[in-house]
Design a protein around this motif. Structure first.
Motif, PDB file in Angstrom:
ATOM      1  N   UNK A  11     -10.640  -5.134  12.705  1.00 51.59           N
ATOM      2  CA  UNK A  11      -9.755  -4.993  11.564  1.00 51.59           C
ATOM      3  C   UNK A  11      -8.349  -4.696  12.076  1.00 51.59           C
ATOM      4  N   UNK A  12      -7.359  -4.767  11.218  1.00 49.81           N
ATOM      5  CA  UNK A  12      -5.987  -4.451  11.617  1.00 49.81           C
ATOM      6  C   UNK A  12      -5.893  -2.997  12.074  1.00 49.81           C
ATOM      7  N   UNK A  13      -5.098  -2.768  13.101  1.00 44.15           N
ATOM      8  CA  UNK A  13      -4.906  -1.393  13.579  1.00 44.15           C
ATOM      9  C   UNK A  13      -4.191  -0.521  12.552  1.00 44.15           C
ATOM     10  N   UNK A  14      -3.612  -1.143  11.520  1.00 43.82           N
ATOM     11  CA  UNK A  14      -2.972  -0.361  10.455  1.00 43.82           C
ATOM     12  C   UNK A  14      -3.966   0.591   9.798  1.00 43.82           C
ATOM     13  N   UNK A  15      -5.242   0.225   9.804  1.00 44.23           N
ATOM     14  CA  UNK A  15      -6.238   1.055   9.141  1.00 44.23           C
ATOM     15  C   UNK A  15      -6.465   2.382   9.862  1.00 44.23           C
ATOM     16  N   UNK A  16      -5.977   2.492  11.075  1.00 43.56           N
ATOM     17  CA  UNK A  16      -6.141   3.755  11.796  1.00 43.56           C
ATOM     18  C   UNK A  16      -5.344   4.892  11.151  1.00 43.56           C
ATOM     19  N   UNK A  17      -4.291   4.539  10.422  1.00 42.79           N
ATOM     20  CA  UNK A  17      -3.396   5.580   9.905  1.00 42.79           C
ATOM     21  C   UNK A  17      -3.370   5.668   8.382  1.00 42.79           C
ATOM     22  N   UNK A  18      -4.196   4.905   7.686  1.00 44.49           N
ATOM     23  CA  UNK A  18      -4.146   4.963   6.221  1.00 44.49           C
ATOM     24  C   UNK A  18      -4.651   6.313   5.727  1.00 44.49           C
ATOM     25  N   UNK A  19      -4.147   6.718   4.571  1.00 44.73           N
ATOM     26  CA  UNK A  19      -4.506   8.007   3.994  1.00 44.73           C
ATOM     27  C   UNK A  19      -5.307   7.878   2.696  1.00 44.73           C
ATOM     28  N   UNK A  20      -5.405   6.644   2.182  1.00 41.83           N
ATOM     29  CA  UNK A  20      -6.101   6.423   0.912  1.00 41.83           C
ATOM     30  C   UNK A  20      -6.947   5.158   0.979  1.00 41.83           C
ATOM     31  N   UNK A  21      -7.914   5.073   0.068  1.00 38.44           N
ATOM     32  CA  UNK A  21      -8.698   3.860  -0.124  1.00 38.44           C
ATOM     33  C   UNK A  21      -8.413   3.293  -1.513  1.00 38.44           C
ATOM     34  N   UNK A  22      -8.487   1.978  -1.650  1.00 37.77           N
ATOM     35  CA  UNK A  22      -8.278   1.342  -2.943  1.00 37.77           C
ATOM     36  C   UNK A  22      -9.560   1.445  -3.774  1.00 37.77           C
ATOM     37  N   UNK A  23      -9.460   2.145  -4.901  1.00 39.15           N
ATOM     38  CA  UNK A  23     -10.602   2.289  -5.785  1.00 39.15           C
ATOM     39  C   UNK A  23     -10.579   1.320  -6.956  1.00 39.15           C
ATOM     40  N   UNK A  24      -9.375   0.999  -7.422  1.00 37.47           N
ATOM     41  CA  UNK A  24      -9.210   0.025  -8.515  1.00 37.47           C
ATOM     42  C   UNK A  24      -7.765  -0.444  -8.450  1.00 37.47           C
ATOM     43  N   UNK A  25      -7.563  -1.758  -8.414  1.00 38.35           N
ATOM     44  CA  UNK A  25      -6.211  -2.272  -8.237  1.00 38.35           C
ATOM     45  C   UNK A  25      -5.780  -3.153  -9.405  1.00 38.35           C
ATOM     46  N   UNK A  26      -4.488  -3.322  -9.508  1.00 42.70           N
ATOM     47  CA  UNK A  26      -3.917  -4.185 -10.542  1.00 42.70           C
ATOM     48  C   UNK A  26      -4.351  -5.632 -10.356  1.00 42.70           C
ATOM     49  N   UNK A  27      -4.552  -6.050  -9.114  1.00 43.26           N
ATOM     50  CA  UNK A  27      -4.996  -7.430  -8.894  1.00 43.26           C
ATOM     51  C   UNK A  27      -6.371  -7.661  -9.501  1.00 43.26           C
ATOM     52  N   UNK A  28      -7.274  -6.670  -9.406  1.00 41.62           N
ATOM     53  CA  UNK A  28      -8.588  -6.824 -10.028  1.00 41.62           C
ATOM     54  C   UNK A  28      -8.458  -7.010 -11.538  1.00 41.62           C
ATOM     55  N   UNK A  29      -7.580  -6.239 -12.163  1.00 42.26           N
ATOM     56  CA  UNK A  29      -7.363  -6.386 -13.606  1.00 42.26           C
ATOM     57  C   UNK A  29      -6.831  -7.777 -13.928  1.00 42.26           C
ATOM     58  N   UNK A  30      -5.900  -8.283 -13.132  1.00 43.58           N
ATOM     59  CA  UNK A  30      -5.351  -9.615 -13.382  1.00 43.58           C
ATOM     60  C   UNK A  30      -6.442 -10.676 -13.315  1.00 43.58           C
ATOM     61  N   UNK A  31      -7.337 -10.566 -12.348  1.00 41.29           N
ATOM     62  CA  UNK A  31      -8.422 -11.539 -12.238  1.00 41.29           C
ATOM     63  C   UNK A  31      -9.444 -11.365 -13.377  1.00 41.29           C
ATOM     64  N   UNK A  32      -9.691 -10.131 -13.789  1.00 41.00           N
ATOM     65  CA  UNK A  32     -10.550  -9.909 -14.961  1.00 41.00           C
ATOM     66  C   UNK A  32      -9.935 -10.537 -16.203  1.00 41.00           C
ATOM     67  N   UNK A  33      -8.628 -10.388 -16.353  1.00 40.46           N
ATOM     68  CA  UNK A  33      -7.950 -10.996 -17.501  1.00 40.46           C
ATOM     69  C   UNK A  33      -7.995 -12.521 -17.429  1.00 40.46           C
ATOM     70  N   UNK A  34      -7.901 -13.063 -16.228  1.00 34.62           N
ATOM     71  CA  UNK A  34      -7.989 -14.516 -16.079  1.00 34.62           C
ATOM     72  C   UNK A  34      -9.358 -15.009 -16.529  1.00 34.62           C
TER      73      UNK A  34
END
Length: 525
Positions: free
Chosen positions: A329-352
């Protein structure tokens, strides 16, 4: 495997039979200190831990639906290469124990204390966190213990039939929504809320979004309920999660991102071959935000311009060292502080999808689809979204494993990215769900839900299918449907487990039994 054993041992310590659920994970030091009553600490201190435990770790995610959906692949041949990733269960109860031990048990205490201390909104907040948790758990097992949870003194604690459970969840969402809307200026949650800093309006948007997500799950099995609940979420003036600033982020509470630990500390996970097929084939700009390029050019002779190589789901693996050189995976994940639980993109695809189905207030399918892609690219900091959305020719590629041709596969999908208004709804839905799949990296359970209910995205079968009558046989033309009920329940709550098995569509507690909303019927319209 040593790491797996240690994790299993840790989980066993947490485990107990259903009769003792209310005792799980109880901190003997809490409630005794009067100082905890100041500033709502008594009822609020558990929330950061409950929210953290909505998500899983190696056994729950990486070696289950992360692998089954092709997001990740394991270089490690656990248990001689016969394990969950090849459809023979070795790890069954980790997420079950996590949800009951670290969410349901403390939330029960919070709800009781909130009533005693006359702090009803904390009780409502705990109930909403419970709904978040149980809606995930039921997506894995089907019937679960919910309405009867915490009932003491019974010989058997009954499971909820899925149809009853979803009705109950929608009713509880109604009740929580009413109470939250009457108290939008309330600030009592602030110091305990790592996600929204106590903002009630934000929690209401999440509540509507959860309602929308659950409604769409039922679209084939109970279309009237799905439409009613979905349109209710769409019409609510409070709104849904529609911008990345509103995303529901779950704090890691200072811990390392699980997939980072598994990938970099343990070398036990790598990019999935299915992601390679889709992302390389579609020239996806998010690729280097998710994964790292390989240093060995001999691994990517089939597409030298894109130096990413994944491992197939259920791959034939001889030795771990053979594929450690594949994409991390990208090394960026070594320093993240949060996980995505629900995103705006998911809502957009649900609306589609809702727009395709003619739901009121869903808007235009094309606009929502493209908005979902744009939101995802922006969320991950990826470039090139305009070019990506205009691409009507690039398609998923066939996969080649340079170490073992038995893992090769021919892409089942011929999907492109660009929207074509002249396409049939079924093809439009495939595009929507495929892009939703690509957007939900690191929160992959919903992709497994979508795949079971719609058949999209079109992913390959496991290379090596070790399913057997022990846990259920997955035929060569099918994919795993669920996890079986956990061993502690089978022995400690046997009568209830036997009844719960009858709630499944096949009447059998095995991995081939479809969940209630997974009708298995061809076509979605």
């Amino acid at each position: 495997m040593k790491k797996i054993c240690l994790m299993v041992l840790a989980l066993i310590v947490l485990n107990s039979c259903t009769k003792n659920f209310e005792e799980i994970n109880t901190n003997p030091n809490q409630i005794t200190d009067k100082m905890l009553e100041q500033d709502f600490n008594l009822v609020g201190s558990s929330f950061s831990v409950m929210l953290f435990n909505l998500m899983g770790h190696q056994i729950e995610e990486d070696l289950c639906y992360d692998n089954w959906m092709g997001y990740m692949g394991s270089p490690t041949p656990y248990v001689a290469g016969v394990n969950n990733t090849t459809y023979y269960l070795r790890w069954i109860d980790a997420y079950w124990n996590r949800i009951y031990g670290s969410v349901m048990s403390p939330s029960k205490q919070v709800i009781q204390l909130a009533e005693e201390k006359n702090l009803p909104l904390f009780g409502d907040w705990a109930k909403l966190v419970r709904i978040l948790a149980i809606s995930k758990l039921t997506a894995i097992y089907g019937p679960v213990i919910y309405s009867n949870y915490g009932t003491a003194g019974l010989g058997s604690i009954k499971y909820d039939k899925e149809s009853d459970l979803y009705n109950n969840l929608f009713t509880q969402l109604d009740e929580i929504e009413t109470n939250f809307k009457a108290n939008t200026s309330y600030t009592g949650f602030t110091k305990f809320d790592p996600s929204y800093k106590g903002n009630i309006a934000s929690w209401l948007k999440l509540l509507n979004s959860v309602r929308f997500r659950l409604a769409m799950r039922l679209v084939k099995v109970s279309p009237t309920v799905a439409k009613t609940q979905g349109e209710k979420a769409l019409a609510d003036p409070v709104g849904l999660i529609t911008t990345n600033a509103e995303n529901f982020l779950i704090s890691l509470n200072g811990e390392v991102m699980p997939v980072s630990m598994i990938c970099f500390d343990w070398n036990d996970t790598r990019m999935g071959a299915t992601m390679e097929s889709f992302m390389v084939g579609l020239k996806d700009g998010r690729m280097n935000k998710y994964f790292a390029e390989v240093s060995d050019a001999s691994l990517v002779t089939d597409h030298p311009a894109y130096k990413f190589k994944g491992i197939r789901s259920g791959a034939f693996i001889n030795a771990k060292d053979d594929r450690v050189s594949y994409s991390t995976i990208s090394t960026d994940f070594k320093s993240v502080q949060n996980r995505r639980g629900f995103t705006a993109s998911e809502i957009a695809f649900l609306k589609a999808e809702a727009a395709l189905r003619g739901w009121a207030n869903a808007g235009d399918a094309k606009t929502n689809y493209e908005n979902g892609v744009r939101l995802s690219f922006a969320d991950w900091g990826a470039a090139g979204v305009d070019t990506y959305l205009a691409d009507a020719t690039s398609k998923p590629i066939n996969y080649i494993d340079p170490k073992d041709s038995k893992n090769n596969f021919t892409a089942l999908s011929a999907i492109t990215v660009a929207w074509n208004e002249g396409d049939a709804n079924e093809l439009k839905l495939e595009k929507i769900i495929t892009q939703k799949y690509l957007a939900t990296f690191t929160n992959t359970l919903e992709a497994w839900v979508d795949f079971r209910r719609t058949g999209y995205p079109k992913i390959p079968h496991v290379a090596k299918n070790d399913s057997s009558p022990d846990w259920g046989v997955i035929t060569a033309d099918q994919w795993i449907k669920r996890l079986v009920f956990v061993p502690a329940e089978r022995t400690g709550n046997a009568a209830a487990v036997s009844e719960a098995a009858t709630f499944l569509t096949s009447g059998k507690d095995d991995i081939a039994s479809r969940l209630w909303w997974d009708t298995g019927t061809p076509g979605n319209f």
